[in-house]
Design a protein around this motif. Sequence first.
Motif, mmCIF file in Angstrom:
data_model
loop_
_atom_site.group_PDB
_atom_site.id
_atom_site.type_symbol
_atom_site.label_atom_id
_atom_site.label_comp_id
_atom_site.label_asym_id
_atom_site.label_seq_id
_atom_site.Cartn_x
_atom_site.Cartn_y
_atom_site.Cartn_z
ATOM 1 N N LYS A 96 26.036 36.724 41.139
ATOM 2 C CA LYS A 96 24.759 36.331 40.533
ATOM 3 C C LYS A 96 24.816 36.300 39.003
ATOM 4 N N GLU A 97 25.857 36.943 38.418
ATOM 5 C CA GLU A 97 25.992 36.972 36.969
ATOM 6 C C GLU A 97 26.576 35.675 36.405
ATOM 7 N N LYS A 284 36.441 42.886 43.172
ATOM 8 C CA LYS A 284 35.113 42.910 43.787
ATOM 9 C C LYS A 284 34.462 41.524 43.733
ATOM 10 N N LEU A 285 34.643 40.835 42.626
ATOM 11 C CA LEU A 285 34.093 39.489 42.519
ATOM 12 C C LEU A 285 34.810 38.545 43.482
ATOM 13 N N ALA A 286 36.107 38.701 43.615
ATOM 14 C CA ALA A 286 36.874 37.866 44.539
ATOM 15 C C ALA A 286 36.382 38.041 45.970
ATOM 16 N N ASP A 287 36.040 39.280 46.352
ATOM 17 C CA ASP A 287 35.495 39.530 47.698
ATOM 18 C C ASP A 287 34.201 38.761 47.914
ATOM 19 N N GLU A 288 33.330 38.758 46.894
ATOM 20 C CA GLU A 288 32.068 38.030 47.023
ATOM 21 C C GLU A 288 32.305 36.526 47.117
ATOM 22 N N ILE A 289 33.256 36.034 46.319
ATOM 23 C CA ILE A 289 33.563 34.604 46.350
ATOM 24 C C ILE A 289 34.087 34.208 47.737
ATOM 25 N N GLU A 290 34.953 35.047 48.303
ATOM 26 C CA GLU A 290 35.521 34.765 49.620
ATOM 27 C C GLU A 290 34.455 34.753 50.688
ATOM 28 N N LYS A 291 33.559 35.738 50.623
ATOM 29 C CA LYS A 291 32.487 35.826 51.631
ATOM 30 C C LYS A 291 31.524 34.643 51.496
#
Length: 294
Positions: A96-97, A284-291
């Motif tokens: 979201k950032e 952590k950002l990569a996890d969100e991007i993947e999801k």
Amino acid sequence: MNDTFFDKYINEEITYDEFTKQVSLIYESETSVDYNLLGLSVSEFELYKRLGKDALENIISARKHKAEIIQKWKKFFREEIAENHRKNTLKLEHLKEFNLNPFLDNYKANFLLGDSSAKSKATALIYARTLGSSINTTFGTNLQKFCSDILSGYASTTSGIDIEFEDFIDGRRKYCQIKAGPNTINKDDVKTISDHFIGVKNLARTNNLNIGFNDLIVGVFYGEEKDLSGHYKKIKKDYPVYIGQDFWYRLTGDSSFYKELTAAIDEVASEYDGRELLNTVINKLADEIEKAEI
């Protein structure tokens, strides 16, 4: 190492009259002054020749303030710049950032790391923010607020003026507004600065004060004259704008003080290694991007 004559004067081992007597004994002309024995720099000596005893008090004050400025500068960078940078970096673990750009995000990931995996995208996004706009914004915003505090030893009681000091180059008292950098004022600031200076000139006439146009100045914390924005150039048509090394030299009488400020931050910078923090946030950002299947 033996104390200089100025050291002895500061320590009240000799009087002012004794100091001036010693000065007259150690030089015959400007080119033969023994500055090491005297204990004054070239610019300090020039100010002393113009102002006499008043100059010595200004020099003592300037030397004291230099040490205070360096310590405040380090403290400011640790507590405001580095700490806010850390906090702002931690926020970036969430999608979201970011305002994602589907046309460029894959390209930037490939350009940086050779693939468009989630981690590569996250790395490109994080690097761009943490090493670009984030730290630059933090520095610019906080430094402007801090300028007056770091120079509180020169604080002015004159309305619209941040600091007052004896200029080590021309020996004149300066009435100065402090700004952070070469691009940190806008169109409205030009008028505000001009209005403040007009107010000081009117006050000078009313009180018969000897304040000339060149005594009303803008001092810019960092940068070089060639970098000054068009807004500063408008001000320069009427009032001097001193930036970076020139400003600090006039304020402290020390031509290398601007480099000392830079060195002080280099010293603080050596305390920080953000690789672990960056790796954590990127993962952590990569996890969100993947999801999110972006």
